[in-house]
Design a protein around this motif. Structure first.
Motif, PDB file in Angstrom:
ATOM      1  N   GLY A 106       0.724  -1.311  -0.044  1.00 58.71           N
ATOM      2  CA  GLY A 106      -0.045  -0.014  -0.097  1.00 58.71           C
ATOM      3  C   GLY A 106       0.730   1.131  -0.082  1.00 58.71           C
ATOM      4  N   GLY A 107       2.227   1.183  -0.385  1.00 58.79           N
ATOM      5  CA  GLY A 107       2.733   2.391  -0.269  1.00 58.79           C
ATOM      6  C   GLY A 107       3.163   3.035   0.718  1.00 58.79           C
ATOM      7  N   ARG A 108       3.653   4.410   0.754  1.00 58.65           N
ATOM      8  CA  ARG A 108       3.828   5.219   1.853  1.00 58.65           C
ATOM      9  C   ARG A 108       2.737   5.575   2.572  1.00 58.65           C
ATOM     10  NH1 ARG A 108       7.259  10.658   0.720  1.00 58.65           N
ATOM     11  NH2 ARG A 108       7.727  11.342   2.983  1.00 58.65           N
ATOM     12  N   LYS A 109       1.635   5.318   2.300  1.00 59.36           N
ATOM     13  CA  LYS A 109       0.365   5.814   3.236  1.00 59.36           C
ATOM     14  C   LYS A 109       0.404   4.441   4.037  1.00 59.36           C
ATOM     15  CE  LYS A 109      -4.578   7.116   2.827  1.00 59.36           C
ATOM     16  NZ  LYS A 109      -5.812   7.168   2.022  1.00 59.36           N
ATOM     17  N   ASN A 110       0.312   3.449   3.537  1.00 57.44           N
ATOM     18  CA  ASN A 110       0.136   2.250   4.322  1.00 57.44           C
ATOM     19  C   ASN A 110       1.313   1.980   5.428  1.00 57.44           C
ATOM     20  OD1 ASN A 110      -1.175  -0.368   5.091  1.00 57.44           O
ATOM     21  ND2 ASN A 110       0.897  -1.386   4.225  1.00 57.44           N
ATOM     22  N   CYS A 111       2.629   2.406   4.862  1.00 54.29           N
ATOM     23  CA  CYS A 111       3.538   2.177   5.838  1.00 54.29           C
ATOM     24  C   CYS A 111       3.374   3.156   7.018  1.00 54.29           C
ATOM     25  CB  CYS A 111       4.761   2.611   5.243  1.00 54.29           C
ATOM     26  SG  CYS A 111       5.628   0.982   4.070  1.00 54.29           S
ATOM     27  N   ARG A 112       2.953   4.287   6.650  1.00 59.14           N
ATOM     28  CA  ARG A 112       2.861   5.423   8.023  1.00 59.14           C
ATOM     29  C   ARG A 112       1.932   4.833   9.076  1.00 59.14           C
ATOM     30  NH1 ARG A 112       2.321  11.159   5.006  1.00 59.14           N
ATOM     31  NH2 ARG A 112       4.643  11.718   5.123  1.00 59.14           N
ATOM     32  N   LYS A 113       0.785   4.049   8.224  1.00 57.21           N
ATOM     33  CA  LYS A 113      -0.218   3.680   8.967  1.00 57.21           C
ATOM     34  C   LYS A 113      -0.060   2.303   9.991  1.00 57.21           C
ATOM     35  CE  LYS A 113      -5.076   1.962   8.708  1.00 57.21           C
ATOM     36  NZ  LYS A 113      -6.195   1.704   7.739  1.00 57.21           N
ATOM     37  N   VAL A 114       0.737   1.689   9.482  1.00 60.86           N
ATOM     38  CA  VAL A 114       1.083  -0.080  10.208  1.00 60.86           C
ATOM     39  C   VAL A 114       2.581  -0.027  10.470  1.00 60.86           C
ATOM     40  CG1 VAL A 114      -0.895  -0.885   8.487  1.00 60.86           C
ATOM     41  CG2 VAL A 114       1.533  -1.238   7.811  1.00 60.86           C
ATOM     42  N   SER A 115       3.701   0.707  10.011  1.00 59.52           N
ATOM     43  CA  SER A 115       4.953   0.317  10.464  1.00 59.52           C
ATOM     44  C   SER A 115       5.437   1.375  11.220  1.00 59.52           C
ATOM     45  CB  SER A 115       5.558   0.111   9.132  1.00 59.52           C
ATOM     46  OG  SER A 115       6.931   0.027   9.352  1.00 59.52           O
ATOM     47  N   ALA A 116       5.799   1.077  12.462  1.00 60.57           N
ATOM     48  CA  ALA A 116       6.586   2.009  13.464  1.00 60.57           C
ATOM     49  C   ALA A 116       7.875   2.284  12.951  1.00 60.57           C
ATOM     50  CB  ALA A 116       6.617   1.322  14.976  1.00 60.57           C
ATOM     51  N   LYS A 117       8.535   1.049  12.284  1.00 59.93           N
ATOM     52  CA  LYS A 117       9.811   1.386  11.846  1.00 59.93           C
ATOM     53  C   LYS A 117       9.729   2.707  10.653  1.00 59.93           C
ATOM     54  CE  LYS A 117      13.713  -1.040   9.815  1.00 59.93           C
ATOM     55  NZ  LYS A 117      14.493  -2.362   9.412  1.00 59.93           N
ATOM     56  N   PHE A 118       8.893   2.345   9.914  1.00 58.77           N
ATOM     57  CA  PHE A 118       9.107   3.370   8.850  1.00 58.77           C
ATOM     58  C   PHE A 118       8.677   4.964   9.088  1.00 58.77           C
ATOM     59  CE2 PHE A 118       6.709   6.177   5.776  1.00 58.77           C
ATOM     60  CZ  PHE A 118       7.552   6.025   4.844  1.00 58.77           C
ATOM     61  N   ARG A 119       7.819   4.808  10.181  1.00 57.05           N
ATOM     62  CA  ARG A 119       7.523   6.166  10.777  1.00 57.05           C
ATOM     63  C   ARG A 119       8.799   6.937  11.302  1.00 57.05           C
ATOM     64  NH1 ARG A 119       2.348   3.867  12.133  1.00 57.05           N
ATOM     65  NH2 ARG A 119       3.404   3.292  14.343  1.00 57.05           N
ATOM     66  N   GLU A 120       9.406   5.901  12.273  1.00 58.15           N
ATOM     67  CA  GLU A 120      10.812   6.409  12.748  1.00 58.15           C
ATOM     68  C   GLU A 120      11.908   6.735  11.626  1.00 58.15           C
ATOM     69  OE1 GLU A 120      14.296   4.685  15.829  1.00 58.15           O
ATOM     70  OE2 GLU A 120      12.486   3.390  15.181  1.00 58.15           O
ATOM     71  N   MET A 121      11.920   5.976  10.662  1.00 66.16           N
ATOM     72  CA  MET A 121      12.896   6.296   9.579  1.00 66.16           C
ATOM     73  C   MET A 121      12.391   7.490   8.925  1.00 66.16           C
ATOM     74  SD  MET A 121      13.543   2.639   8.181  1.00 66.16           S
ATOM     75  CE  MET A 121      14.793   2.876   6.962  1.00 66.16           C
ATOM     76  N   GLU A 122      11.191   7.752   8.665  1.00 62.61           N
ATOM     77  CA  GLU A 122      10.804   9.030   7.903  1.00 62.61           C
ATOM     78  C   GLU A 122      10.883  10.080   8.607  1.00 62.61           C
ATOM     79  OE1 GLU A 122       6.677  10.004   5.390  1.00 62.61           O
ATOM     80  OE2 GLU A 122       6.537   9.326   7.387  1.00 62.61           O
TER      81      GLU A 122
END
Length: 206
Positions: A106-122
């Motif tokens: 689901g791309g960036r939108k999904n990563c922001r929603k479900v992945s704490a690691k992605f949010r931390e990296m971003e």
């Protein structure tokens, strides 16, 4: 020759001191960094001084010689991104996001929603740098490289972009900061680098 902006030095010290500020959203990270800007800070790619206009940051092209590649947009309106500062991911969110499962679902939108690691990296401030909005847009998620035959397209700003090859060559003075950001993301989050990237960034650090 321009020096690396003081802000990048502060962030480097933070990253090695164990007292780095962390955030759980890109919005909060940008808000924090905007408050840290001082009159001596300059943009990553063009070395333009940064001025505060209320809560906004704007580039001062008078000394750095930046000129918009496209002062007018396709719709015939002034290119507002050429007149504002944005916080650029040195390692694009697309690049580190594609290495996570959430992006495939689901791309960036999904990563922001479900992945704490992605949010931390971003939201990691060590991978963020102030850039003129138009340069940020033109860079997109292009990889870094050397473009000996590509002309400058943004006035006196010493950045080269080949849109066909999807490659950007940053000014000499910005290369160490860029390489260090990539190695930081590699060490901190396991970012995978190609052999070509590893070689290029090692030479830039040196």
């Amino acid at each position: 020759m321009l020096n690396i902006v003081p802000l990048s030095v502060i962030l480097l010290l933070l990253s090695t001191s164990g007292h780095a500020q962390t955030f759980d959203s890109f919005y909060k990270a940008k808000k924090y960094l905007t408050r840290q800007i001082d009159p001596y800070d300059t943009t990553l790619y063009c070395g333009c001084e940064i001025k505060k206009q209320g809560k906004k940051l704007i580039p001062d092209p008078s000394a750095c010689g930046y000129q918009p590649r496209k002062p007018i947009t396709r719709s015939g309106k002034p290119n507002v991104r050429a007149t504002r500062i944005e916080w650029e991911h040195i390692v694009p969110a697309w690049e580190f996001g594609h290495q996570l499962q959430c992006w495939q679902q689901g791309g960036r939108k999904n990563c922001r929603k479900v992945s704490a690691k992605f949010r931390e990296m971003e939201a990691d401030i060590h991978n963020l740098a102030p850039a003129i909005g138009e340069i940020n847009a033109d860079r997109s998620n292009f990889r870094f490289g050397i473009l000996p035959h590509t002309p400058y397209q943004h006035g006196a700003c010493e950045v080269k972009i080949d849109f066909k090859q999807r490659v950007i060559e940053p000014p000499y003075y910005a290369r160490k900061q860029i390489a260090e950001a990539y190695f930081y993301m590699q060490k901190t989050y396991g970012l995978k680098l190609s052999e070509r990237q590893q070689k290029l960034f090692t030479s830039w650090v040196k």
